[in-house]
Design a protein around this motif. Structure first.
Motif, PDB file in Angstrom:
ATOM      1  N   ASN A   1       0.829  -1.206   0.000  1.00 22.39           N
ATOM      2  CA  ASN A   1       0.000   0.000   0.000  1.00 22.39           C
ATOM      3  C   ASN A   1       0.860   1.251   0.000  1.00 22.39           C
ATOM      4  OD1 ASN A   1      -2.367  -1.407  -0.100  1.00 22.39           O
ATOM      5  ND2 ASN A   1      -2.705  -1.371   2.109  1.00 22.39           N
ATOM      6  N   ARG A   2       1.985   1.238   0.731  1.00 27.16           N
ATOM      7  CA  ARG A   2       2.884   2.400   0.709  1.00 27.16           C
ATOM      8  C   ARG A   2       3.458   2.606  -0.688  1.00 27.16           C
ATOM      9  NH1 ARG A   2       4.616   0.574   5.768  1.00 27.16           N
ATOM     10  NH2 ARG A   2       6.321  -0.547   4.798  1.00 27.16           N
ATOM     11  N   ARG A   3       3.833   1.513  -1.356  1.00 26.76           N
ATOM     12  CA  ARG A   3       4.369   1.634  -2.715  1.00 26.76           C
ATOM     13  C   ARG A   3       3.315   2.184  -3.669  1.00 26.76           C
ATOM     14  NH1 ARG A   3       6.520  -3.407  -1.738  1.00 26.76           N
ATOM     15  NH2 ARG A   3       4.918  -4.381  -3.022  1.00 26.76           N
ATOM     16  N   HIS A   4       2.085   1.703  -3.553  1.00 26.81           N
ATOM     17  CA  HIS A   4       1.031   2.169  -4.455  1.00 26.81           C
ATOM     18  C   HIS A   4       0.704   3.642  -4.216  1.00 26.81           C
ATOM     19  CE1 HIS A   4       0.033  -1.435  -6.625  1.00 26.81           C
ATOM     20  NE2 HIS A   4       0.059  -2.130  -5.503  1.00 26.81           N
ATOM     21  N   ARG A   5       0.707   4.070  -2.962  1.00 24.73           N
ATOM     22  CA  ARG A   5       0.446   5.484  -2.679  1.00 24.73           C
ATOM     23  C   ARG A   5       1.554   6.352  -3.256  1.00 24.73           C
ATOM     24  NH1 ARG A   5      -1.179   4.099   2.466  1.00 24.73           N
ATOM     25  NH2 ARG A   5       0.857   4.634   3.263  1.00 24.73           N
ATOM     26  N   GLY A   6       2.789   5.859  -3.201  1.00 23.43           N
ATOM     27  CA  GLY A   6       3.914   6.623  -3.729  1.00 23.43           C
ATOM     28  C   GLY A   6       3.888   6.719  -5.241  1.00 23.43           C
ATOM     29  N   GLU A   7       3.258   5.764  -5.919  1.00 17.05           N
ATOM     30  CA  GLU A   7       3.223   5.770  -7.377  1.00 17.05           C
ATOM     31  C   GLU A   7       2.096   6.623  -7.939  1.00 17.05           C
ATOM     32  OE1 GLU A   7       2.842   1.685  -8.344  1.00 17.05           O
ATOM     33  OE2 GLU A   7       4.859   1.180  -7.697  1.00 17.05           O
ATOM     34  N   ARG A   8       1.128   6.956  -7.112  1.00 18.71           N
ATOM     35  CA  ARG A   8      -0.019   7.723  -7.581  1.00 18.71           C
ATOM     36  C   ARG A   8       0.424   9.154  -7.902  1.00 18.71           C
ATOM     37  NH1 ARG A   8      -4.660   8.556  -3.415  1.00 18.71           N
ATOM     38  NH2 ARG A   8      -3.002   7.464  -2.355  1.00 18.71           N
TER      39      ARG A   8
ATOM     40  N   GLN B   1      -1.640  19.419  -4.676  1.00 15.01           N
ATOM     41  CA  GLN B   1      -0.581  18.780  -3.888  1.00 15.01           C
ATOM     42  C   GLN B   1       0.796  19.129  -4.447  1.00 15.01           C
ATOM     43  OE1 GLN B   1      -2.034  14.812  -4.452  1.00 15.01           O
ATOM     44  NE2 GLN B   1      -2.714  14.632  -2.329  1.00 15.01           N
TER      45      GLN B   1
END
Length: 60
Positions: A34-41, A47
């Motif tokens: 989930n941390r990786r996916h949030r970073g890729e968004r 923002q």
């Protein structure tokens, strides 16, 4: 009070510890994913602007 460790008790304890370790590993893997996916968004324009303003304030 004495605790008798017979074969069924030991195997149940080993299975329980292995299952608990598997759950901890699985939850950790989900958090990492989930941390990786949030970073890729991609960032929204708002923002992105806030991040740029924060960076430029730190450099001044």
């Amino acid at each position: 009070m004495a605790f008798d460790l017979d074969a069924p008790t030991i195997s149940l304890l080993v299975f329980g510890v292995a299952f608990a370790a598997l759950q901890v590993w699985w939850i950790g893997a989900l958090f990492a994913r989930n941390r990786r996916h949030r970073g890729e968004r991609p960032l929204s324009s708002e923002q992105f602007r806030r991040d740029l303003e924060r960076i430029f304030r730190q450099e001044s």
